[in-house]
Enzyme design. Structure first.
Site, short mmCIF file in Angstrom:
data_model
loop_
_atom_site.label_atom_id
_atom_site.label_comp_id
_atom_site.label_asym_id
_atom_site.label_seq_id
_atom_site.Cartn_x
_atom_site.Cartn_y
_atom_site.Cartn_z
N GLU A 114 -1.13 48.61 13.07
CA GLU A 114 0.08 49.28 13.57
C GLU A 114 0.73 48.38 14.61
OE1 GLU A 114 1.89 53.41 15.45
OE2 GLU A 114 -0.04 53.44 14.39
N ASP B 155 11.89 49.09 18.80
CA ASP B 155 13.11 48.93 19.57
C ASP B 155 14.17 48.32 18.66
OD1 ASP B 155 15.16 48.19 21.36
OD2 ASP B 155 13.71 47.92 22.98
N TYR C 118 7.98 60.13 19.68
CA TYR C 118 9.32 59.53 19.63
C TYR C 118 10.12 60.15 18.49
CZ TYR C 118 13.06 56.17 20.03
OH TYR C 118 14.29 55.60 20.22
#
Length: 231
Positions: free
Chosen positions: A62, A136, A212
């Protein structure tokens, strides 16, 4: 800093809120046993099986695990799989270490660095699955070169993935969603497995949610969930 560490710069924050004393101690006590050291020799190959005390049935990677809730859930659901998590954000590393302690997970190893550096040292055909979840997006055009999804990085990941291995991606940023799809579809080593809209509009049952993702949905942003197969 080694010569290899200076080859790439990790962008973004290293620490958010100051870590509480308990989390600082957790990092000091738990991270050394789980940390993956990168060799100084650029040509040295690492055997990911050797990271674990027991030989795992497979290796999953990951990239940028954030708070670690997805990685911890997968590690608990698949105790025979060796889970490698890469993250530079210290608060996220502390959160994952806390999950590992609470769930008694011994199949998690952590690289506190740039995932591309690890890929440089992995042998061919060694990964059974990889994740890149809500990275991001670096929305400014001048920052697009900082995005993980780039042709050169996909070349390195494709080399490390076994034929037939799965690469899962997710994003809630419309611009990065287009970027992901375009670069993945253009890369000859990967095949998109979606056959209907639900395949990318919804997570599959074996894909735990992240904080998130829940935050993005609450704020009105719609994530997409992509699965690609290494040809």
């Amino acid at each position: 800093m080694s010569s290899q560490e200076s080859q790439r710069k990790v962008y973004g924050r290293r620490v958010g809120r100051p870590l509480r004393e308990g989390l600082r101690r957790l990092i000091e006590q738990e991270l050394p046993a789980r940390a993956i050291p990168l060799p100084d020799n650029p040509g040295q190959t690492l055997d990911p099986q050797s990271f674990f005390t027991r030989k795992p049935d497979g290796i999953w990677l990951e990239i940028g695990f954030g708070g670690g809730e997805h990685l911890a859930a997968q590690a608990e659901a698949y105790p025979g799989v060796g889970m490698i998590g890469v993250e530079f954000f210290r608060n996220g590393i502390a959160a994952l270490l806390r999950e590992c302690r609470e769930r008694n997970l011994d199949n998690v190893r952590i690289l506190e660095d740039d995932a591309r550096l690890l890929l440089d040292h992995l042998p061919d055909d060694c990964l059974d699955r990889a994740y890149l979840l809500f990275p991001d997006p670096w929305p400014k055009t001048r920052h697009h070169k900082r995005r993980f999804i780039q042709p050169q990085t996909l070349d390195a990941l494709a080399r490390a993935l076994k034929p037939g291995a799965e690469f899962r991606l997710a994003s809630d940023d419309p611009g990065y969603q287009v970027w992901m799809l375009r670069h993945m579809m253009d890369h000859a080593a990967f095949e998109w497995t979606a056959r209907r809209p639900q395949d990318w509009q919804q997570r599959s049952r074996d894909w735990p949610a992240t904080r998130y993702e829940e935050k993005a949905i609450a704020q009105g942003r719609q994530p997409i969930f992509l699965k690609f197969r290494r040809r």
